[in-house]
Design an enzyme around this catalytic site. Structure first.
Site, PDB file in Angstrom:
ATOM      1  N   SER A  65       0.801  -1.230   0.000  1.00 35.72           N
ATOM      2  CA  SER A  65       0.000   0.000   0.000  1.00 35.72           C
ATOM      3  C   SER A  65       0.831   1.276   0.000  1.00 35.72           C
ATOM      4  O   SER A  65       0.275   2.360  -0.222  1.00 35.72           O
ATOM      5  CB  SER A  65      -0.956   0.012   1.200  1.00 35.72           C
ATOM      6  OG  SER A  65      -2.043  -0.842   0.957  1.00 35.72           O
ATOM      7  N   LYS A  68       0.426   3.706  -2.848  1.00 38.81           N
ATOM      8  CA  LYS A  68      -0.584   4.769  -2.918  1.00 38.81           C
ATOM      9  C   LYS A  68       0.018   6.157  -2.744  1.00 38.81           C
ATOM     10  O   LYS A  68      -0.613   7.153  -3.117  1.00 38.81           O
ATOM     11  CB  LYS A  68      -1.671   4.523  -1.863  1.00 38.81           C
ATOM     12  CG  LYS A  68      -2.433   3.211  -2.074  1.00 38.81           C
ATOM     13  CD  LYS A  68      -3.471   2.993  -0.989  1.00 38.81           C
ATOM     14  CE  LYS A  68      -4.253   1.715  -1.277  1.00 38.81           C
ATOM     15  NZ  LYS A  68      -3.890   0.616  -0.385  1.00 38.81           N
ATOM     16  N   SER A 128      -6.028   4.150   3.649  1.00 39.17           N
ATOM     17  CA  SER A 128      -5.397   3.332   2.612  1.00 39.17           C
ATOM     18  C   SER A 128      -6.418   2.666   1.701  1.00 39.17           C
ATOM     19  O   SER A 128      -6.310   1.482   1.373  1.00 39.17           O
ATOM     20  CB  SER A 128      -4.503   2.268   3.269  1.00 39.17           C
ATOM     21  OG  SER A 128      -3.683   1.642   2.323  1.00 39.17           O
TER      22      SER A 128
END
EC number: 3.4.16.4
Length: 387
Positions: A65, A68, A128
């Site tokens: 993640s 991102k 997230s």
């Protein structure tokens, strides 16, 4: 031809070696994390560009993640360039809903729900959101494929030399997405320095209330380590646990990466330990205030023969607590610079050399616009050059 000007040298010759027993912070943390807890680790003083701690910083790993952060960076670039507005809305398509509704970390977006760019950015940075990342990508680029191409173009532009993105949210993609700690620090620095207002707006929030759900941010340092304000955690079974984080105290900002941690607890403790150690084991000597003139560079074919070089941020030199090493500063650039030059354009580097510390480089920008020379300018410059 490279030009260099050296103008400052200190007088102390104390070796710049971190003290064996740095002063304990009130948390009791006083040492970098172990290789078991953080197989990959990097800590950089953003105010000086100096590396304070490094362990396998060029080893590729799957960021999960943390991917991102690049999706957010591309959106920040579009906002600050006027291409999009945070208040504009996009819609969750049926395809995005089918593949990403409630998958992993989520904002719980509904099919065909219209949502603002602002809401999506809060969802991505705070909880997230996998669904939010895909909706943002589709809504702003037309497809995730086009958005990923923009991510990779941005990575190349800011100097991420050994990274590649395959999805906007970091979900497992058979190894198409990979980064290094060095590259993540480069991304984090660009995010903070190039878009300071947007960074403050969207990062560092502890909770998100959206679509009837309240969720917490899993950032291990914000709200725990004084001055911490982000940036992003990551986890998959393939990647293990990682974190790109930053904190600022008294105008001094550190940025860090830990990756490959075996558990979330190990990752969290490693992150807190590393950044606390950075603040406690190293002091800082201010060099230049933000916006101050550092020097000048020669210009070719411009309406001016020189351009002032300024510090785009406050610049300081990091040094182990209790030491006063010699410091040598020099300006380096490929010159003479060629007009036209835009005010604010990075055109040179300030090189900081402190005894016992790695050499670091901080960008310097042009203070003024320099237009291409017209006939009269060329004549004037030619006469000045002869004289």
């Amino acid at each position: 031809m490279a030009a260099a000007f050296v103008w400052l040298t200190g007088t102390s010759a104390t070796p710049a070696v971190p003290p064996a027993n740095p002063v304990l912070h009130e948390t009791g943390i006083a040492s970098p994390p172990s290789p078991t807890d953080a197989p990959i680790a990097l800590l950089v003083d953003l105010s000086s560009g100096q590396t304070l701690f490094s362990r396998d910083p060029d080893r590729r790993f799957v960021p999960a993640s943390i991917t991102k952060v690049m999706t957010v960076f591309v959106a920040f670039e579009m906002i600050d360039s006027g291409k999009i507005d945070p208040g504009q809305t996009v819609m969750m398509s049926s395809d995005a809903y089918k593949h990403w509704h409630a998958v992993g970390s989520t904002m719980f977006l509904k099919e065909h729900q219209r949502v603002t760019v602002d809401q999506l950015l809060h969802g991505i940075t705070t909880v997230s959101a996998n669904d939010g990342s895909v909706v943002l990508a589709e809504g702003l680029a037309g497809s995730t494929e086009k958005w990923v191409a923009m991510m990779n173009a941005a990575a190349r532009r800011i100097g991420m030399k050994d990274s590649h993105y395959g999805r906007p949210n970091g979900w497992m993609d058979d190894g198409q997405t990979f980064v290094t700690a060095h590259d993540l620090v480069t991304l984090g620095a660009a995010l903070i320095l190039d878009h300071p207002d947007l960074y403050r707006r969207y990062f560092g929030h502890r909770r998100l209330r959206f679509n009837g759900f309240e969720q917490v941010n899993h950032d291990p340092i914000t709200g725990v380590v004084p001055g911490a304000d982000g940036i992003k955690t990551g986890f998959t079974n393939q990647a293990g646990y990682g974190f790109l984080g930053s904190a600022e105290r008294d105008g001094r900002r550190l940025i860090m990466v830990v990756a490959g941690s075996p558990t979330g607890r190990a990752r969290n403790e490693a992150a807190r330990s590393l950044i606390e150690w950075g603040f406690e084991a190293f002091g800082s000597q201010p060099l230049f205030a933000k916006g101050s003139v550092v020097g000048e560079a020669a210009v070719q074919d411009g309406d001016s023969r020189h351009v002032a070089l300024v510090a785009p941020q406050a610049i300081s030199a990091a040094m182990p607590q209790g030491t006063r090493p010699d410091i040598k500063l020099s300006i380096r650039y490929e010159g003479p610079l060629r007009a036209p030059i835009r005010a604010g354009e990075p055109v040179a580097e300030l090189v900081i050399e402190a005894a016992g510390m790695p050499t670091s480089r901080v960008p310097l920008t042009a203070r003024d616009d320099v237009a291409q020379a017209n006939l009269l300018d060329r004549l004037t410059n030619g006469i000045a050059g002869i004289l």
